[in-house]
Design a protein around this motif. Structure first.
Motif, PDB file in Angstrom:
ATOM      1  N   LYS A 121      10.968 -26.910   0.156  1.00  0.00           N
ATOM      2  CA  LYS A 121      11.869 -25.791  -0.115  1.00  0.00           C
ATOM      3  C   LYS A 121      11.131 -24.836  -1.047  1.00  0.00           C
ATOM      4  CE  LYS A 121      16.176 -28.175   0.476  1.00  0.00           C
ATOM      5  NZ  LYS A 121      17.281 -27.469   1.016  1.00  0.00           N
ATOM      6  N   ILE A 122      11.128 -23.559  -0.677  1.00  0.00           N
ATOM      7  CA  ILE A 122      10.390 -22.563  -1.452  1.00  0.00           C
ATOM      8  C   ILE A 122      11.332 -21.421  -1.806  1.00  0.00           C
ATOM      9  CG2 ILE A 122       8.480 -20.924  -1.441  1.00  0.00           C
ATOM     10  CD1 ILE A 122       7.073 -22.863   0.549  1.00  0.00           C
ATOM     11  N   ILE A 123      11.398 -21.124  -3.103  1.00  0.00           N
ATOM     12  CA  ILE A 123      12.220 -20.017  -3.595  1.00  0.00           C
ATOM     13  C   ILE A 123      11.318 -19.092  -4.392  1.00  0.00           C
ATOM     14  CG2 ILE A 123      14.193 -19.334  -5.009  1.00  0.00           C
ATOM     15  CD1 ILE A 123      15.293 -22.200  -4.592  1.00  0.00           C
ATOM     16  N   LEU A 124      11.289 -17.830  -3.979  1.00  0.00           N
ATOM     17  CA  LEU A 124      10.549 -16.801  -4.703  1.00  0.00           C
ATOM     18  C   LEU A 124      11.527 -16.034  -5.589  1.00  0.00           C
ATOM     19  CD1 LEU A 124       8.426 -15.462  -1.729  1.00  0.00           C
ATOM     20  CD2 LEU A 124       7.617 -16.893  -3.599  1.00  0.00           C
ATOM     21  N   VAL A 125      11.083 -15.685  -6.789  1.00  0.00           N
ATOM     22  CA  VAL A 125      11.922 -14.921  -7.712  1.00  0.00           C
ATOM     23  C   VAL A 125      11.125 -13.730  -8.230  1.00  0.00           C
ATOM     24  CG1 VAL A 125      13.304 -16.918  -8.391  1.00  0.00           C
ATOM     25  CG2 VAL A 125      11.288 -16.318  -9.729  1.00  0.00           C
ATOM     26  N   SER A 126      11.850 -12.655  -8.538  1.00  0.00           N
ATOM     27  CA  SER A 126      11.178 -11.481  -9.083  1.00  0.00           C
ATOM     28  C   SER A 126      12.156 -10.622  -9.867  1.00  0.00           C
ATOM     29  CB  SER A 126      10.564 -10.638  -7.967  1.00  0.00           C
ATOM     30  OG  SER A 126       9.948  -9.480  -8.516  1.00  0.00           O
ATOM     31  N   GLY A 127      11.669 -10.080 -10.949  1.00  0.00           N
ATOM     32  CA  GLY A 127      12.434  -9.112 -11.718  1.00  0.00           C
ATOM     33  C   GLY A 127      12.038  -7.695 -11.363  1.00  0.00           C
ATOM     34  N   ASN A 128      11.036  -7.550 -10.497  1.00  0.00           N
ATOM     35  CA  ASN A 128      10.518  -6.232 -10.156  1.00  0.00           C
ATOM     36  C   ASN A 128      10.896  -5.777  -8.757  1.00  0.00           C
ATOM     37  OD1 ASN A 128       9.113  -6.134 -12.652  1.00  0.00           O
ATOM     38  ND2 ASN A 128       7.498  -7.363 -11.777  1.00  0.00           N
ATOM     39  N   LEU A 129      11.204  -6.709  -7.869  1.00  0.00           N
ATOM     40  CA  LEU A 129      11.543  -6.370  -6.495  1.00  0.00           C
ATOM     41  C   LEU A 129      13.045  -6.450  -6.284  1.00  0.00           C
ATOM     42  CD1 LEU A 129       8.927  -8.491  -4.496  1.00  0.00           C
ATOM     43  CD2 LEU A 129       8.836  -6.046  -4.950  1.00  0.00           C
ATOM     44  N   LEU A 144      15.371 -14.793  -4.892  1.00  0.00           N
ATOM     45  CA  LEU A 144      16.357 -14.461  -5.916  1.00  0.00           C
ATOM     46  C   LEU A 144      15.777 -13.403  -6.839  1.00  0.00           C
ATOM     47  CD1 LEU A 144      17.655 -17.971  -7.064  1.00  0.00           C
ATOM     48  CD2 LEU A 144      18.933 -16.248  -5.759  1.00  0.00           C
ATOM     49  N   MET A 145      16.634 -12.474  -7.244  1.00  0.00           N
ATOM     50  CA  MET A 145      16.227 -11.476  -8.229  1.00  0.00           C
ATOM     51  C   MET A 145      16.483 -12.034  -9.627  1.00  0.00           C
ATOM     52  SD  MET A 145      17.411  -7.863  -6.431  1.00  0.00           S
ATOM     53  CE  MET A 145      18.721  -7.756  -7.554  1.00  0.00           C
ATOM     54  N   LYS A 146      15.573 -11.735 -10.556  1.00  0.00           N
ATOM     55  CA  LYS A 146      15.770 -12.087 -11.957  1.00  0.00           C
ATOM     56  C   LYS A 146      16.660 -11.031 -12.596  1.00  0.00           C
ATOM     57  CE  LYS A 146      11.241 -14.186 -12.860  1.00  0.00           C
ATOM     58  NZ  LYS A 146      10.019 -14.001 -13.657  1.00  0.00           N
ATOM     59  N   PRO A 147      17.499 -11.368 -13.509  1.00  0.00           N
ATOM     60  CA  PRO A 147      17.797 -12.728 -13.950  1.00  0.00           C
ATOM     61  C   PRO A 147      18.667 -13.434 -12.911  1.00  0.00           C
ATOM     62  CG  PRO A 147      19.216 -11.201 -15.104  1.00  0.00           C
ATOM     63  CD  PRO A 147      18.292 -10.384 -14.239  1.00  0.00           C
ATOM     64  N   TYR A 148      18.451 -14.720 -12.736  1.00  0.00           N
ATOM     65  CA  TYR A 148      19.232 -15.493 -11.788  1.00  0.00           C
ATOM     66  C   TYR A 148      19.980 -16.587 -12.538  1.00  0.00           C
ATOM     67  CZ  TYR A 148      15.003 -18.309 -12.251  1.00  0.00           C
ATOM     68  OH  TYR A 148      13.936 -19.015 -12.755  1.00  0.00           O
ATOM     69  N   ARG A 149      20.995 -17.107 -11.910  1.00  0.00           N
ATOM     70  CA  ARG A 149      21.767 -18.215 -12.487  1.00  0.00           C
ATOM     71  C   ARG A 149      21.268 -19.520 -11.875  1.00  0.00           C
ATOM     72  NH1 ARG A 149      26.433 -16.819 -15.059  1.00  0.00           N
ATOM     73  NH2 ARG A 149      27.107 -14.665 -14.850  1.00  0.00           N
ATOM     74  N   ILE A 150      21.316 -20.580 -12.652  1.00  0.00           N
ATOM     75  CA  ILE A 150      20.911 -21.885 -12.128  1.00  0.00           C
ATOM     76  C   ILE A 150      21.802 -22.263 -10.948  1.00  0.00           C
ATOM     77  CG2 ILE A 150      22.292 -23.283 -13.724  1.00  0.00           C
ATOM     78  CD1 ILE A 150      18.715 -24.114 -12.576  1.00  0.00           C
ATOM     79  N   SER A 151      23.061 -21.834 -10.955  1.00  0.00           N
ATOM     80  CA  SER A 151      23.960 -22.135  -9.829  1.00  0.00           C
ATOM     81  C   SER A 151      23.452 -21.492  -8.542  1.00  0.00           C
ATOM     82  CB  SER A 151      25.386 -21.688 -10.136  1.00  0.00           C
ATOM     83  OG  SER A 151      25.435 -20.291 -10.359  1.00  0.00           O
ATOM     84  N   ASP A 152      22.816 -20.306  -8.644  1.00  0.00           N
ATOM     85  CA  ASP A 152      22.240 -19.666  -7.454  1.00  0.00           C
ATOM     86  C   ASP A 152      21.066 -20.476  -6.921  1.00  0.00           C
ATOM     87  OD1 ASP A 152      24.058 -17.550  -7.625  1.00  0.00           O
ATOM     88  OD2 ASP A 152      22.708 -16.358  -8.885  1.00  0.00           O
ATOM     89  N   VAL A 153      20.248 -20.992  -7.818  1.00  0.00           N
ATOM     90  CA  VAL A 153      19.110 -21.815  -7.405  1.00  0.00           C
ATOM     91  C   VAL A 153      19.614 -23.094  -6.745  1.00  0.00           C
ATOM     92  CG1 VAL A 153      17.083 -23.107  -8.188  1.00  0.00           C
ATOM     93  CG2 VAL A 153      17.616 -20.885  -9.216  1.00  0.00           C
ATOM     94  N   LEU A 154      20.597 -23.745  -7.349  1.00  0.00           N
ATOM     95  CA  LEU A 154      21.132 -24.989  -6.796  1.00  0.00           C
ATOM     96  C   LEU A 154      21.770 -24.750  -5.416  1.00  0.00           C
ATOM     97  CD1 LEU A 154      22.674 -26.531 -10.041  1.00  0.00           C
ATOM     98  CD2 LEU A 154      20.512 -27.134  -8.927  1.00  0.00           C
ATOM     99  N   ARG A 155      22.412 -23.611  -5.253  1.00  0.00           N
ATOM    100  CA  ARG A 155      22.994 -23.263  -3.952  1.00  0.00           C
ATOM    101  C   ARG A 155      21.889 -23.145  -2.891  1.00  0.00           C
ATOM    102  NH1 ARG A 155      22.963 -18.583  -1.843  1.00  0.00           N
ATOM    103  NH2 ARG A 155      22.706 -17.484  -3.802  1.00  0.00           N
TER     104      ARG A 155
END
Length: 162
Positions: A121-129, A144-155
């Motif tokens: 499972k691969i999740i990319l995160v960015s505060g710039n995109l 996921l865009m930063k800032p993200y919630r841990i609940s979003d990651v767990l989902r």
């Protein structure tokens, strides 16, 4: 959600409560594990996660949250270090990486990780995109865009692998 305020004070909020508020130094907090089990991984079957971010404060806070949810965590501060970890650690099941990393970028790292293990499972995160900006770069990965919630990651972790 991770919020920064003056003096490097970090407050980490989960959907229902504040989990930690601490002044963090530049040390890694390896080996910390919470003992609660409300919706968290079973310690006997802990999923191993590789977290990659060049923001050390965010990396430490995110690692702490994952550990509190029962995950085993390995961290890296750039794409090259993360690639080395992937090459010598066969049991990593999840990669969560920032897109903008020094050296080997997060998107390239994600493609290399997918070649190594198709079921990771691969999740990319960015505060710039934004989601629109990222759509062409990360089509085959979760984003996921930063800032993200841990609940979003767990989902996202609960979804089938793309």
């Amino acid at each position: 959600m991770v919020q920064k305020s003056a003096g490097r004070q970090l407050e980490v909020q989960c959907p229902c409560k504040v989990i930690a508020a601490a002044r963090l130094g530049r040390h890694r907090m390896r080996g910390y594990m919470a003992t609660t089990n409300d919706g968290r991984h079973d310690d006997d079957q802990a999923c191993k996660v590789l977290l990659v971010d060049d923001d050390l404060d965010l990396l430490e806070v995110t690692a702490t949250l994952f550990r509190q949810y029962g995950y085993e965590v390995v961290t890296a501060t750039d794409g090259t270090e993360a690639r080395e970890v992937l090459n010598c650690t066969q049991d990593i099941e999840v990669l969560l990486t920032d897109v903008a990393l020094p050296g080997l970028g997060g998107v390239q790292l994600a493609h290399e990780a997918r070649r190594l293990r198709r079921d990771m499972k691969i999740i990319l995160v960015s505060g710039n995109l934004t989601m629109t900006d990222a759509s062409g770069l990360v089509d085959s990965f979760e984003f996921l865009m930063k800032p993200y919630r841990i609940s979003d990651v767990l989902r996202l972790l609960a979804k089938p692998t793309r």
